[in-house]
Design a protein around this motif. Structure first.
Motif, PDB file in Angstrom:
ATOM      1  N   VAL A 172     -15.237  50.231  73.856  1.00 54.72           N
ATOM      2  CA  VAL A 172     -14.133  51.189  73.975  1.00 54.72           C
ATOM      3  C   VAL A 172     -14.527  52.566  73.463  1.00 54.72           C
ATOM      4  O   VAL A 172     -14.031  53.579  73.960  1.00 54.72           O
ATOM      5  CB  VAL A 172     -12.882  50.659  73.231  1.00 54.72           C
ATOM      6  CG1 VAL A 172     -11.708  51.617  73.383  1.00 54.72           C
ATOM      7  CG2 VAL A 172     -12.505  49.273  73.745  1.00 54.72           C
ATOM      8  N   GLY A 173     -15.423  52.618  72.495  1.00 57.93           N
ATOM      9  CA  GLY A 173     -15.896  53.916  72.043  1.00 57.93           C
ATOM     10  C   GLY A 173     -15.275  54.422  70.761  1.00 57.93           C
ATOM     11  O   GLY A 173     -15.275  55.634  70.505  1.00 57.93           O
ATOM     12  N   PHE A 174     -14.745  53.541  69.924  1.00 60.72           N
ATOM     13  CA  PHE A 174     -14.240  53.985  68.624  1.00 60.72           C
ATOM     14  C   PHE A 174     -15.410  54.431  67.747  1.00 60.72           C
ATOM     15  O   PHE A 174     -16.514  53.879  67.826  1.00 60.72           O
ATOM     16  CB  PHE A 174     -13.480  52.849  67.928  1.00 60.72           C
ATOM     17  CG  PHE A 174     -12.069  52.675  68.404  1.00 60.72           C
ATOM     18  CD1 PHE A 174     -11.016  53.285  67.737  1.00 60.72           C
ATOM     19  CD2 PHE A 174     -11.791  51.902  69.525  1.00 60.72           C
ATOM     20  CE1 PHE A 174      -9.715  53.117  68.172  1.00 60.72           C
ATOM     21  CE2 PHE A 174     -10.493  51.731  69.967  1.00 60.72           C
ATOM     22  CZ  PHE A 174      -9.448  52.345  69.295  1.00 60.72           C
ATOM     23  N   ASN A 175     -15.156  55.406  66.919  1.00 60.08           N
ATOM     24  CA  ASN A 175     -16.174  55.935  66.019  1.00 60.08           C
ATOM     25  C   ASN A 175     -16.457  54.919  64.911  1.00 60.08           C
ATOM     26  O   ASN A 175     -15.561  54.579  64.135  1.00 60.08           O
ATOM     27  CB  ASN A 175     -15.680  57.244  65.413  1.00 60.08           C
ATOM     28  CG  ASN A 175     -16.738  57.929  64.563  1.00 60.08           C
ATOM     29  OD1 ASN A 175     -17.790  57.351  64.262  1.00 60.08           O
ATOM     30  ND2 ASN A 175     -16.462  59.159  64.166  1.00 60.08           N
ATOM     31  N   PRO A 176     -17.691  54.420  64.806  1.00 59.06           N
ATOM     32  CA  PRO A 176     -18.008  53.417  63.774  1.00 59.06           C
ATOM     33  C   PRO A 176     -17.748  53.911  62.358  1.00 59.06           C
ATOM     34  O   PRO A 176     -17.474  53.108  61.459  1.00 59.06           O
ATOM     35  CB  PRO A 176     -19.501  53.149  64.000  1.00 59.06           C
ATOM     36  CG  PRO A 176     -19.758  53.546  65.417  1.00 59.06           C
ATOM     37  CD  PRO A 176     -18.836  54.698  65.685  1.00 59.06           C
ATOM     38  N   GLU A 177     -17.823  55.228  62.163  1.00 56.79           N
ATOM     39  CA  GLU A 177     -17.615  55.746  60.809  1.00 56.79           C
ATOM     40  C   GLU A 177     -16.173  55.572  60.335  1.00 56.79           C
ATOM     41  O   GLU A 177     -15.903  55.660  59.133  1.00 56.79           O
ATOM     42  CB  GLU A 177     -17.996  57.231  60.772  1.00 56.79           C
ATOM     43  CG  GLU A 177     -19.477  57.482  61.013  1.00 56.79           C
ATOM     44  CD  GLU A 177     -19.813  58.960  60.956  1.00 56.79           C
ATOM     45  OE1 GLU A 177     -18.855  59.761  60.733  1.00 56.79           O
ATOM     46  OE2 GLU A 177     -20.991  59.316  61.118  1.00 56.79           O
ATOM     47  N   ARG A 178     -15.280  55.337  61.272  1.00 56.91           N
ATOM     48  CA  ARG A 178     -13.859  55.205  60.909  1.00 56.91           C
ATOM     49  C   ARG A 178     -13.446  53.752  60.712  1.00 56.91           C
ATOM     50  O   ARG A 178     -12.311  53.473  60.320  1.00 56.91           O
ATOM     51  CB  ARG A 178     -12.979  55.826  62.005  1.00 56.91           C
ATOM     52  CG  ARG A 178     -13.151  57.335  62.136  1.00 56.91           C
ATOM     53  CD  ARG A 178     -12.542  57.835  63.440  1.00 56.91           C
ATOM     54  NE  ARG A 178     -11.178  57.363  63.626  1.00 56.91           N
ATOM     55  CZ  ARG A 178     -10.545  57.341  64.797  1.00 56.91           C
ATOM     56  NH1 ARG A 178     -11.173  57.763  65.882  1.00 56.91           N
ATOM     57  NH2 ARG A 178      -9.313  56.899  64.879  1.00 56.91           N
ATOM     58  N   ILE A 179     -14.335  52.808  60.998  1.00 57.71           N
ATOM     59  CA  ILE A 179     -13.950  51.397  61.015  1.00 57.71           C
ATOM     60  C   ILE A 179     -14.499  50.659  59.802  1.00 57.71           C
ATOM     61  O   ILE A 179     -15.662  50.833  59.424  1.00 57.71           O
ATOM     62  CB  ILE A 179     -14.433  50.726  62.315  1.00 57.71           C
ATOM     63  CG1 ILE A 179     -13.682  51.319  63.513  1.00 57.71           C
ATOM     64  CG2 ILE A 179     -14.222  49.214  62.266  1.00 57.71           C
ATOM     65  CD1 ILE A 179     -14.086  50.744  64.843  1.00 57.71           C
ATOM     66  N   ALA A 180     -13.634  49.818  59.202  1.00 57.77           N
ATOM     67  CA  ALA A 180     -14.033  48.910  58.125  1.00 57.77           C
ATOM     68  C   ALA A 180     -13.555  47.510  58.493  1.00 57.77           C
ATOM     69  O   ALA A 180     -12.557  47.342  59.206  1.00 57.77           O
ATOM     70  CB  ALA A 180     -13.422  49.355  56.805  1.00 57.77           C
ATOM     71  N   ILE A 181     -14.272  46.499  58.017  1.00 55.90           N
ATOM     72  CA  ILE A 181     -13.989  45.112  58.397  1.00 55.90           C
ATOM     73  C   ILE A 181     -13.732  44.285  57.139  1.00 55.90           C
ATOM     74  O   ILE A 181     -14.442  44.420  56.143  1.00 55.90           O
ATOM     75  CB  ILE A 181     -15.170  44.515  59.186  1.00 55.90           C
ATOM     76  CG1 ILE A 181     -15.430  45.330  60.456  1.00 55.90           C
ATOM     77  CG2 ILE A 181     -14.900  43.053  59.539  1.00 55.90           C
ATOM     78  CD1 ILE A 181     -16.728  44.969  61.144  1.00 55.90           C
ATOM     79  N   SER A 182     -12.703  43.400  57.222  1.00 53.15           N
ATOM     80  CA  SER A 182     -12.400  42.497  56.104  1.00 53.15           C
ATOM     81  C   SER A 182     -11.987  41.143  56.651  1.00 53.15           C
ATOM     82  O   SER A 182     -11.416  41.042  57.746  1.00 53.15           O
ATOM     83  CB  SER A 182     -11.266  43.049  55.234  1.00 53.15           C
ATOM     84  OG  SER A 182     -11.625  44.284  54.660  1.00 53.15           O
ATOM     85  N   GLY A 183     -12.274  40.095  55.880  1.00 53.42           N
ATOM     86  CA  GLY A 183     -11.807  38.753  56.208  1.00 53.42           C
ATOM     87  C   GLY A 183     -11.080  38.171  55.013  1.00 53.42           C
ATOM     88  O   GLY A 183     -11.595  38.201  53.895  1.00 53.42           O
TER      89      GLY A 183
END
Length: 523
Positions: free
Chosen positions: A456-467
């Motif tokens: 989709v093209g979201f900026n990786p710098e804006r994304i964080a991942i949690s579980g």
């Protein structure tokens, strides 16, 4: 001889004494007749009912009261008919003792239809009068009295001036009845106005006033006449059927047609996505009152909106409870749809909300907002096969299209995005590739984030991942009473808790940082 004379003397004295007694009795009755004045009454009917029995049971012998039960609900047009029936039941002696009490308690209420027009009220006297007798009349009761006008109180007058007299319930032809010389009765006209109002039965009390001369009022000097309304129930409708509401006080207004003469009560019921106490409340109860002779009634509705973001909406559908309405029936507009528009300065998620409402394919997605975040919850049942972490191939295109839509929303521009994975509380099989729910939730969040960045093209710098595994359930597994859910309730809770959340957060303002221990060799 002397003895004979004495006997005759005693006999004469006895005869004189008896004659004197007869004379005294005659004088006594003449004396009484001087005080038995002719009596004037209003002609009325008589009927024995439960009220009559109840009033007399403590004053009359039980046998007499028991006999009256056989007369219950029989109507007698005049006193003579009633007394004749009474004498047959209880005997002349008993009737002479108690008839006045029984008659007074058995006076029937006169009933007249509103459309009757002219009625005549009869006045009686028990002896002929030697000259015309004027009888003053008084009128009371809750019926609205109109003017005294002999020309108006006729069939022609009621028809001619129908509009002018609509505010009254009756008009009079006279306030004085005249019994002509040598007659036993007379009558006076009382005219009922057939208005256009729906009303309760209204009472006219007619009473004979103070009499002058050698006549007196009898036992039946007051007569009750009830006017029976003949109008159909009016109808009630909401003034408007659809509108937008904002924070503050609003009115819900109902109108009645035609105007009624009694109080109308309209209980309201409501449904929709708006929650009572959270989004709205009725200030003085949820019943509209329309008072007599008024066109409208209102209730005040307070829109609270403490936690609803700007431009977000809730629906409040207000309906008339047609089974509980008093003195009216439901009209054309019995439902009002109110759209409550959010007024709280919160994170703007309106674009996502609008897209979800317009696209039924994403009906299972859930959107919530706070002051700084839009929280988009994607159910695992939509994204993944059971127990798997890879996005189902059949939804990749659909999900990519959706994510592309929200990526271009101006209100989300520059937002930090956190992708959180959540599972239910069912432990994974140790034989599988994924060891536990921590790993499963993290892998699912990672795969969604990867799709967002790579396809989709979201900026990786804006994304964080949690579980988070099962540590942050959206729907609790325990009931309000502390007992653990089971069966259908437990399945629904687990299904709701298996999800991936996309949390869009306003970027924090950049803070200036300072190094407290600078390098001493720095220039």
């Amino acid at each position: 001889m002397l003895g004979v004379k004495k006997s005759k003397s005693r006999e004469v004295r006895w005869m004189l004494t008896f004659a004197d007694l007869i004379t005294l009795l005659f004088c006594f009755f003449v004396y009484l007749s001087l005080f038995n004045k002719p009596q004037v009454d209003l002609k009325t009917g008589f009927i024995v009912n439960e009220k009559t029995i109840s009033a007399l049971k403590d004053r009359l012998p039980d046998s007499t009261v028991s006999s009256l039960n056989s007369m219950k609900e029989l109507f007698f047009e005049n006193k003579e008919q009633f007394v004749q029936k009474l004498e047959k039941l209880i005997g002349q002696k008993q009737a002479s003792l108690y008839k006045t009490q029984i008659l007074i308690e058995s006076m029937a209420t006169g009933k007249v239809e509103e459309a009757s027009g002219v009625m005549n009220v009869v006045v009686l006297i028990n002896e002929k009068v030697e000259e015309d007798l004027r009888i003053p009349l008084f009128f009371a009761g809750n019926a609205r009295r109109g003017p005294v006008d002999p020309e108006l109180c006729t069939i022609e007058g009621l028809t001619r001036d129908a509009v002018e007299i609509q505010e009254f319930d009756y008009v009079l032809g006279a306030e004085v009845a005249i019994i002509p010389e040598g007659k036993f009765e007379t009558s006076f006209p009382l005219c009922v106005v057939n208005d256009k109002l729906y009303e309760d039965p209204e009472e006219i009390l007619v009473q004979i006033g103070k009499l002058r001369g050698d006549v007196e009022r009898g036992n039946f000097v007051t007569r009750s006449i009830m006017i029976q309304d003949d109008e159909p129930l009016p109808s009630v409708s909401f003034e408007i059927n659809r509108r937008d509401l904002y924070k503050g006080i609003s009115n819900i207004t109902a109108q009645i047609s035609p105007i009624s003469g009694v109080k109308t009560e309209i209980p309201l019921k409501f449904k929709g996505t708006a929650k009572e106490g959270k989004d709205f409340r009725f200030i003085d109860g949820a019943t509209i009152m329309i008072y007599p002779y008024t066109e409208k009634g209102t209730v005040e509705l307070e829109i609270i909106q403490d936690e609803v973001p700007l431009y977000a909406t809730r629906t409040l559908v207000v309906e008339m409870d047609d089974d509980a309405i008093i003195n009216a029936e439901v009209g054309r507009t019995a439902k009002q749809v109110n759209t409550i528009i959010g007024a709280q300065e919160m994170k703007d998620c309106s674009g996502i909300n609008r897209f979800l409402r317009e696209n039924k394919a994403f009906a299972s997605f859930e959107l919530n907002a706070s002051k700084s975040r839009c929280i988009l919850s994607l159910p695992s049942s939509f994204l993944f096969p059971s127990g798997g972490a890879s996005i189902s191939k059949q939804v990749v295109g659909q999900l990519s299209s959706f994510l592309n839509e929200i990526r271009n929303r101006y209100e989300l521009e520059g937002d930090a995005i956190r992708v959180d994975g959540h599972t239910d509380d069912v432990p994974l099989s140790k034989k599988g590739k994924i060891k536990n729910n921590w790993e499963l939730s993290t892998m699912r969040a990672t795969n969604v984030a990867t799709l967002m960045m790579e396809k989709v093209g979201f900026n990786p710098e804006r994304i964080a991942i949690s579980g988070y595994a099962d540590t942050r359930p959206k729907t609790p597994y325990v009931k309000t009473d502390g007992e653990r859910k089971n069966g259908k309730e437990l399945r629904e809770a687990r299904n709701a808790n298996r999800r991936v959340e996309l949390i869009f957060t306003r970027p924090a303002k950049k803070e200036r940082t300072r190094k407290f221990f600078p390098d001493p060799d720095a220039g």
